[in-house]
Write a protein that holds these residues in place. Structure first.
Motif, PDB file in Angstrom:
ATOM      1  N   GLY A  85       0.816  -1.212   0.000  1.00  0.00           N
ATOM      2  CA  GLY A  85       0.000   0.000   0.000  1.00  0.00           C
ATOM      3  C   GLY A  85       0.846   1.256   0.000  1.00  0.00           C
ATOM      4  O   GLY A  85       0.514   2.243  -0.661  1.00  0.00           O
ATOM      5  N   VAL A  86       1.961   1.213   0.740  1.00  0.00           N
ATOM      6  CA  VAL A  86       2.884   2.352   0.776  1.00  0.00           C
ATOM      7  C   VAL A  86       3.496   2.587  -0.609  1.00  0.00           C
ATOM      8  O   VAL A  86       3.557   3.719  -1.099  1.00  0.00           O
ATOM      9  N   ALA A  87       3.946   1.495  -1.241  1.00  0.00           N
ATOM     10  CA  ALA A  87       4.532   1.596  -2.585  1.00  0.00           C
ATOM     11  C   ALA A  87       3.487   2.083  -3.587  1.00  0.00           C
ATOM     12  O   ALA A  87       3.784   2.877  -4.487  1.00  0.00           O
ATOM     13  N   LYS A  88       2.258   1.598  -3.430  1.00  0.00           N
ATOM     14  CA  LYS A  88       1.153   2.031  -4.312  1.00  0.00           C
ATOM     15  C   LYS A  88       0.901   3.518  -4.184  1.00  0.00           C
ATOM     16  O   LYS A  88       0.701   4.233  -5.174  1.00  0.00           O
ATOM     17  N   ALA A  89       0.913   4.009  -2.942  1.00  0.00           N
ATOM     18  CA  ALA A  89       0.703   5.433  -2.700  1.00  0.00           C
ATOM     19  C   ALA A  89       1.802   6.276  -3.344  1.00  0.00           C
ATOM     20  O   ALA A  89       1.541   7.364  -3.882  1.00  0.00           O
ATOM     21  N   CYS A  90       3.022   5.764  -3.309  1.00  0.00           N
ATOM     22  CA  CYS A  90       4.149   6.456  -3.930  1.00  0.00           C
ATOM     23  C   CYS A  90       3.948   6.543  -5.447  1.00  0.00           C
ATOM     24  O   CYS A  90       4.096   7.610  -6.056  1.00  0.00           O
ATOM     25  N   LEU A  91       3.585   5.409  -6.056  1.00  0.00           N
ATOM     26  CA  LEU A  91       3.331   5.375  -7.496  1.00  0.00           C
ATOM     27  C   LEU A  91       2.149   6.273  -7.858  1.00  0.00           C
ATOM     28  O   LEU A  91       2.185   7.006  -8.860  1.00  0.00           O
ATOM     29  N   GLN A  92       1.110   6.236  -7.043  1.00  0.00           N
ATOM     30  CA  GLN A  92      -0.085   7.049  -7.267  1.00  0.00           C
ATOM     31  C   GLN A  92       0.259   8.542  -7.272  1.00  0.00           C
ATOM     32  O   GLN A  92      -0.236   9.306  -8.108  1.00  0.00           O
ATOM     33  N   THR A  93       1.136   8.941  -6.344  1.00  0.00           N
ATOM     34  CA  THR A  93       1.568  10.339  -6.260  1.00  0.00           C
ATOM     35  C   THR A  93       2.334  10.740  -7.514  1.00  0.00           C
ATOM     36  O   THR A  93       2.105  11.818  -8.079  1.00  0.00           O
ATOM     37  N   VAL A  94       3.243   9.879  -7.945  1.00  0.00           N
ATOM     38  CA  VAL A  94       4.054  10.162  -9.142  1.00  0.00           C
ATOM     39  C   VAL A  94       3.156  10.283 -10.378  1.00  0.00           C
ATOM     40  O   VAL A  94       3.305  11.214 -11.187  1.00  0.00           O
ATOM     41  N   ILE A  95       2.214   9.351 -10.516  1.00  0.00           N
ATOM     42  CA  ILE A  95       1.289   9.383 -11.658  1.00  0.00           C
ATOM     43  C   ILE A  95       0.469  10.668 -11.650  1.00  0.00           C
ATOM     44  O   ILE A  95       0.280  11.316 -12.687  1.00  0.00           O
ATOM     45  N   ALA A  96      -0.018  11.064 -10.459  1.00  0.00           N
ATOM     46  CA  ALA A  96      -0.831  12.276 -10.345  1.00  0.00           C
ATOM     47  C   ALA A  96      -0.040  13.520 -10.730  1.00  0.00           C
ATOM     48  O   ALA A  96      -0.544  14.396 -11.444  1.00  0.00           O
ATOM     49  N   VAL A  97       1.212  13.605 -10.260  1.00  0.00           N
ATOM     50  CA  VAL A  97       2.057  14.763 -10.584  1.00  0.00           C
ATOM     51  C   VAL A  97       2.300  14.840 -12.087  1.00  0.00           C
ATOM     52  O   VAL A  97       2.231  15.913 -12.694  1.00  0.00           O
ATOM     53  N   VAL A 142       6.397  10.325   5.133  1.00  0.00           N
ATOM     54  CA  VAL A 142       5.099   9.733   5.473  1.00  0.00           C
ATOM     55  C   VAL A 142       5.074   8.250   5.112  1.00  0.00           C
ATOM     56  O   VAL A 142       4.669   7.395   5.915  1.00  0.00           O
ATOM     57  N   LEU A 143       5.527   7.943   3.900  1.00  0.00           N
ATOM     58  CA  LEU A 143       5.498   6.550   3.431  1.00  0.00           C
ATOM     59  C   LEU A 143       6.487   5.680   4.202  1.00  0.00           C
ATOM     60  O   LEU A 143       6.174   4.545   4.577  1.00  0.00           O
ATOM     61  N   ALA A 144       7.692   6.221   4.459  1.00  0.00           N
ATOM     62  CA  ALA A 144       8.703   5.462   5.204  1.00  0.00           C
ATOM     63  C   ALA A 144       8.245   5.212   6.634  1.00  0.00           C
ATOM     64  O   ALA A 144       8.405   4.109   7.174  1.00  0.00           O
ATOM     65  N   GLY A 145       7.655   6.228   7.263  1.00  0.00           N
ATOM     66  CA  GLY A 145       7.160   6.077   8.635  1.00  0.00           C
ATOM     67  C   GLY A 145       6.048   5.057   8.736  1.00  0.00           C
ATOM     68  O   GLY A 145       6.027   4.226   9.650  1.00  0.00           O
ATOM     69  N   THR A 146       5.121   5.095   7.768  1.00  0.00           N
ATOM     70  CA  THR A 146       4.000   4.147   7.764  1.00  0.00           C
ATOM     71  C   THR A 146       4.484   2.716   7.558  1.00  0.00           C
ATOM     72  O   THR A 146       4.071   1.792   8.268  1.00  0.00           O
ATOM     73  N   GLY A 147       5.376   2.532   6.581  1.00  0.00           N
ATOM     74  CA  GLY A 147       5.916   1.189   6.324  1.00  0.00           C
ATOM     75  C   GLY A 147       6.715   0.654   7.498  1.00  0.00           C
ATOM     76  O   GLY A 147       6.582  -0.515   7.874  1.00  0.00           O
TER      77      GLY A 147
END
Length: 353
Positions: free
Chosen positions: A283-295, A313-318
């Motif tokens: 989910g963390v990796a997905k959120a990272c990809l989602q952010t990149v795609i959105a930008v 945020v992603l590193a802390g959550t993971g």
């Protein structure tokens, strides 16, 4: 001949391992595709220059209606064609509906705030705006369940909070500016997501532990809870909406409802094929990809510190997920050792007698 047999067994093991890896990759890819598609679909429905529809409650209500309809369809197929799919037989029970009512109120609050947050902020900032789920989970676990947390887990939470405030600061300095309402909705949504997880654990036993049965009653209750809210706040907006009878609009609405329904299956499938911790990391990796795609899709320009906030945020959550997993394994091992020691003591006493 023995060498050929050994080579054959080795090839079978390699093929089995390759099949397992391919299954995991396929399921993770499916989860990422469904989740990212749902976010972009909701963003289009909630705030796009094409639709210009300001009715987040109506959009969310319809997604609940689609979920209930698909639950009925799956139940019908499972009863008519045994073995085709695994799905519980659904017969509406008022008692079970009342059992799920408290969860449904939290659920309605959660998805409404999620969509309001998505309405106010861009998809790129959405991950940061809703990043405090872990923090609220820790707070609610302490005050409701009385469970304390460890120092490593608190360090992970501090990293998430740092990333959140850095992200808010950088978003405020961006060209689009910061939506204060969007941040408030995101923080409130994070609280509701954490509370929703606690209520699911509380209500699930009354549904015989069946997540699909819980989904069915939860969404039925949500359909009725949403109706008066829509009548009070969004009737005029829907009345003036020029594309209310447009087939393309309803195609997007149905697609959003379908992806919302299928998300429950995909999440369960990924956890089953991998592990809960792997699912969180995924989910963390997905959120990272989602952010990149959105930008890239919206052609946004972000500063280096903005990207750092997302990574924090992603590193802390993971990291928090990994820490909690290790703690659970340690607790389980201590419990197993305790049970083993007690059995050994009992056996020794029996021998002495």
């Amino acid at each position: 001949m023995p060498e050929n047999k050994e080579e054959s067994e080795e090839n079978m093991r390699k093929e089995s391992l390759l099949t397992k890896y391919m299954r995991v990759v396929g399921v993770v890819a499916l989860y990422w595709s469904v989740s990212i598609s749902l976010v972009f679909l909701n963003k289009y429905l909630l705030k796009s220059d094409d639709l210009k529809l300001n009715a987040p409650l109506f959009v969310t209500w319809f997604q609940c209606v689609v979920t209930v309809g698909l639950c009925y369809l799956c139940s019908y197929i499972a009863s008519r064609c045994p073995g085709s799919i695994t799905f519980p037989t659904l017969m509406f029970d008022q008692k079970l509906s009342r059992e799920a009512l408290s969860l449904s109120v939290v659920f309605v609050s959660m998805i409404t705030l999620n969509n309001l947050c998505l309405l106010e902020v861009g998809i790129a900032f959405y991950t940061v705006a809703r990043s405090l789920v872990t923090i609220f989970s820790l707070i609610f676990t302490y005050f409701i369940l009385g469970k304390k947390t460890t120092v490593p887990a608190l360090v992970c939470c501090a990293i998430i909070i740092g990333g959140f405030f850095l992200g808010v600061n950088q978003e405020g300095e961006s060209l689009d500016g910061l939506s204060v309402k969007g941040v408030i909705y995101g923080v409130a949504a994070s609280a509701m997501v954490a509370l929703n997880a606690i209520y699911i654990k509380k209500v699930l036993p009354s549904m015989d532990g069946d997540i699909w049965k819980l989904t069915y009653y939860n969404n039925i209750n949500a359909c009725f809870i949403f109706l008066p809210l829509i009548l009070l706040t969004e009737v005029s907006e829907l009345w003036n909406f020029t594309r209310l009878f447009d087939g393309i609009f309803w195609m997007y609405m149905c697609a959003s409802g379908f992806f919302g329904f299928i998300m429950g299956f995909v999440v369960g499938l990924e956890i089953k094929v991998t592990t809960p911790v792997t699912h969180t990391v995924s989910g963390v990796a997905k959120a990272c990809l989602q952010t990149v795609i959105a930008v890239m899709y919206y052609q946004e320009i972000k500063t280096a510190l903005w990207w750092v906030s997302n990574l924090l945020v992603l590193a802390g959550t993971g990291s928090y997920s990994i820490v909690k997993s290790l703690e659970m394994k340690k607790d389980h091992q201590l419990l197993s050792n305790k049970v083993t020691d007690e059995r050994s003591d009992q056996q020794e006493k029996q021998q002495l007698v």
